[in-house]
Design an enzyme around this catalytic site. Structure first.
Site, PDB file in Angstrom:
ATOM      1  N   TYR A  57     -16.096  15.466 -15.002  1.00 27.67           N
ATOM      2  CA  TYR A  57     -16.253  14.259 -15.074  1.00 27.67           C
ATOM      3  C   TYR A  57     -17.382  14.003 -14.209  1.00 27.67           C
ATOM      4  O   TYR A  57     -17.745  14.800 -12.793  1.00 27.67           O
ATOM      5  CB  TYR A  57     -14.990  13.046 -14.842  1.00 27.67           C
ATOM      6  N   LYS A  96      -8.090   5.035 -19.426  1.00 31.93           N
ATOM      7  CA  LYS A  96      -8.736   5.535 -20.653  1.00 31.93           C
ATOM      8  C   LYS A  96      -7.873   4.958 -21.244  1.00 31.93           C
ATOM      9  O   LYS A  96      -7.312   4.123 -21.394  1.00 31.93           O
ATOM     10  CB  LYS A  96      -9.443   6.682 -20.321  1.00 31.93           C
ATOM     11  N   ASP A 153      -7.214  17.665 -14.526  1.00 37.39           N
ATOM     12  CA  ASP A 153      -7.474  16.386 -15.021  1.00 37.39           C
ATOM     13  C   ASP A 153      -7.319  15.948 -16.405  1.00 37.39           C
ATOM     14  O   ASP A 153      -8.714  17.033 -17.431  1.00 37.39           O
ATOM     15  CB  ASP A 153      -9.124  16.517 -14.325  1.00 37.39           C
ATOM     16  N   ARG A 179       0.759  -0.975   0.196  1.00 41.27           N
ATOM     17  CA  ARG A 179      -0.200   0.056  -0.027  1.00 41.27           C
ATOM     18  C   ARG A 179       1.070   1.357  -0.168  1.00 41.27           C
ATOM     19  O   ARG A 179       0.305   2.713  -0.232  1.00 41.27           O
ATOM     20  CB  ARG A 179      -0.984   0.152   1.486  1.00 41.27           C
TER      21      ARG A 179
HETATM   22  C1  LIG Z   1     -12.717   8.097 -16.218  1.00 38.09           C
HETATM   23  C2  LIG Z   1     -12.805   9.661 -15.864  1.00 38.09           C
HETATM   24  C3  LIG Z   1     -12.187   9.929 -14.470  1.00 38.09           C
HETATM   25  C4  LIG Z   1     -12.573   8.969 -13.448  1.00 38.09           C
HETATM   26  O1  LIG Z   1     -11.647   7.352 -13.283  1.00 38.09           O
HETATM   27  P1  LIG Z   1     -11.898   6.152 -13.154  1.00 38.09           P
HETATM   28  O2  LIG Z   1     -10.559   5.009 -13.476  1.00 38.09           O
HETATM   29  O3  LIG Z   1     -12.698   5.665 -13.750  1.00 38.09           O
HETATM   30  O4  LIG Z   1     -11.757   6.553 -11.725  1.00 38.09           O
HETATM   31  C5  LIG Z   1     -12.526  11.177 -13.918  1.00 38.09           C
HETATM   32  N1  LIG Z   1     -11.542  12.089 -14.756  1.00 38.09           N
HETATM   33  C6  LIG Z   1     -11.985  11.657 -15.849  1.00 38.09           C
HETATM   34  C7  LIG Z   1     -12.450  12.967 -16.982  1.00 38.09           C
HETATM   35  C8  LIG Z   1     -12.417  10.861 -16.702  1.00 38.09           C
HETATM   36  O5  LIG Z   1     -12.993  10.347 -17.921  1.00 38.09           O
END
Ligand SMILES: *Cc1c(COP(=O)(O)O)cnc(C)c1O
Length: 393
Positions: A107, A204, A179, A54
């Protein structure tokens, strides 16, 4: 018969003069030390290595260094999901009494954290239009500590005024967190635009195969890095070795996948603009996009691998389109190696009031396509056939 050695004891890894070409997967949760002094040295940071997964493990570090290289970052941290990275930033950096300002088309779960979770912790939040730096400026407070943005919004692909907002953040001494999941370092590197913190959902485009849920966060300031690390380890936001191992393998083809998907997106956007039954197409670098000039100045010709379009008709036409494209995955995600189709009104934006959705232009006819690496002509013919079937009569 008396056993000379127990099979449950620690295995000694065989020596090899040759090193493995592929990154080894190291699932160990704990690491054995040679003595209390040696363990002490590790906790002091004077000896390198790992103690407990962790708190860190090799597969996370190998992946983090590769994403660091893409983002021009130093000592980024891999987290157990994109939301874990968002959590590390929003719980780790602001404190009680601080205010956080965010873009208003983030998001969905990030918006939920801002609306529902942070206020419970005594952190006030607001959202404003990130394509308008003056609107963001008007929403600042003396106690604003952090601004959270995405570069290109989902699903309407609006482009934030990063330059204007970064200048504002500098002037007021506010942290700017970006982000960069959607845009990726292939489109824009937030640290080159004065961001303090970069966040990713590695799930993603970076990992790219829809088989690992991971995130990443990097900070410019070493003090912030330390806060993010402590928050992630204490709140349990850290990742599994197997997911990191899969993601590193996926990441190796990221640049090729991205470039191919982006070329497909551009071709599909142009083809859909000429397709009967399509009401509008949104692609950042097309001249008819509302943020075209900013998109070109920020991203050059890198419009990204996502296309948004709207067809005539309501939910019935939307259902018909999906049914008429059985080979294209209808799935509420993005960044897979194969093309996926999503329908914001029934998925990512279903929680919004219909009036709010309408104000954002998110009607029942709106779809978002996350392009994969298939042949562009195949994709165009599949979409044209599905749209014809959905909008006929
Ligand atoms: C999918 C996504 C998240 C969250 O990511 P996870 O891996 O599903 O927790 C955060 N920001 C954006 C822009 C996303 O597309």
């Amino acid at each position: 018969m008396k056993a000379s050695k127990s099979i449950v004891r620690r295995t000694r890894w065989p020596d090899s003069a040759g090193a493995p070409l592929v990154t080894p997967l190291q699932p160990s949760v704990v690491y054995a030390s040679s003595s209390p002094d040696a363990l002490d040295a590790q906790y002091d940071g004077t000896a390198p290595g790992y103690t407990y997964a962790r708190e860190g493990h090799p597969n996370a570090d190998v992946l983090a260094r590769k994403i660091d290289a893409l983002e021009g970052a130093e000592a980024g941290l891999v987290t157990g999901s994109g939301m874990a990275a968002v959590t590390a930033v929003l719980y780790g950096l602001p404190g009680q009494g601080d205010h956080v300002l965010a873009g208003n088309q983030l998001y969905g779960r990030s918006m939920r954290m801002l609306r529902e979770e942070l206020p419970r912790m005594g952190i006030a939040t607001d959202m404003a239009d990130p394509t308008d730096a003056a609107a963001m400026a008007a929403a600042l407070r003396p106690e604003t500590r952090l601004i959270l943005l995405e570069v290109v919004s989902n699903p309407t692909l609006r482009v934030s005024d990063i330059a204007g907002i970064a200048a504002l953040a500098r002037e007021r001494g506010i942290l700017l967190a970006v982000d960069n999941t959607f845009t990726t370092p292939r489109g824009l590197r937030p640290f080159d635009h004065d961001a303090d913190i970069v966040i990713h959902s590695v799930t993603k485009l970076l990992a790219g195969h829809s088989d690992a849920t991971l995130g990443y966060v990097a900070a410019r300031d070493p003090e912030h890095r330390k806060r993010l690390y402590e928050t992630a380890v204490t709140l349990g936001l850290t990742p599994s070795p197997f997911d990191c191992w899969l993601a590193e393998r996926g990441l190796q083809s990221f640049e090729l996948r991205y470039d191919r998907a982006e070329a497909n997106a551009r071709a599909l956007a142009d083809a859909l603009a000429d397709t009967p039954g399509v009401r509008r197409v949104l692609y950042p670098t097309r001249p008819d996009h509302p943020d075209h000039d900013r998109a070109v100045s920020l991203l050059g010709d890198r419009g990204g691998p996502m296309v948004c379009f709207e067809i005539d008709g309501g939910r019935a036409a939307a259902n018909a389109l999906v049914e008429a494209a059985p080979d294209i995955a209808f799935a509420p995600t993005l960044g897979d190696i194969g093309t996926t189709l999503s329908h914001p009104a029934s998925s990512s934006h279903r929680g919004l009031a219909p009036e709010t959705r309408a104000a954002l232009g998110m009607t029942e006819g709106v779809f978002r396509v996350s392009l994969g690496i298939e042949d562009a002509d195949l994709l165009i013919s599949e979409f044209r056939a599905a749209i014809a079937a959905a909008t006929a009569g």
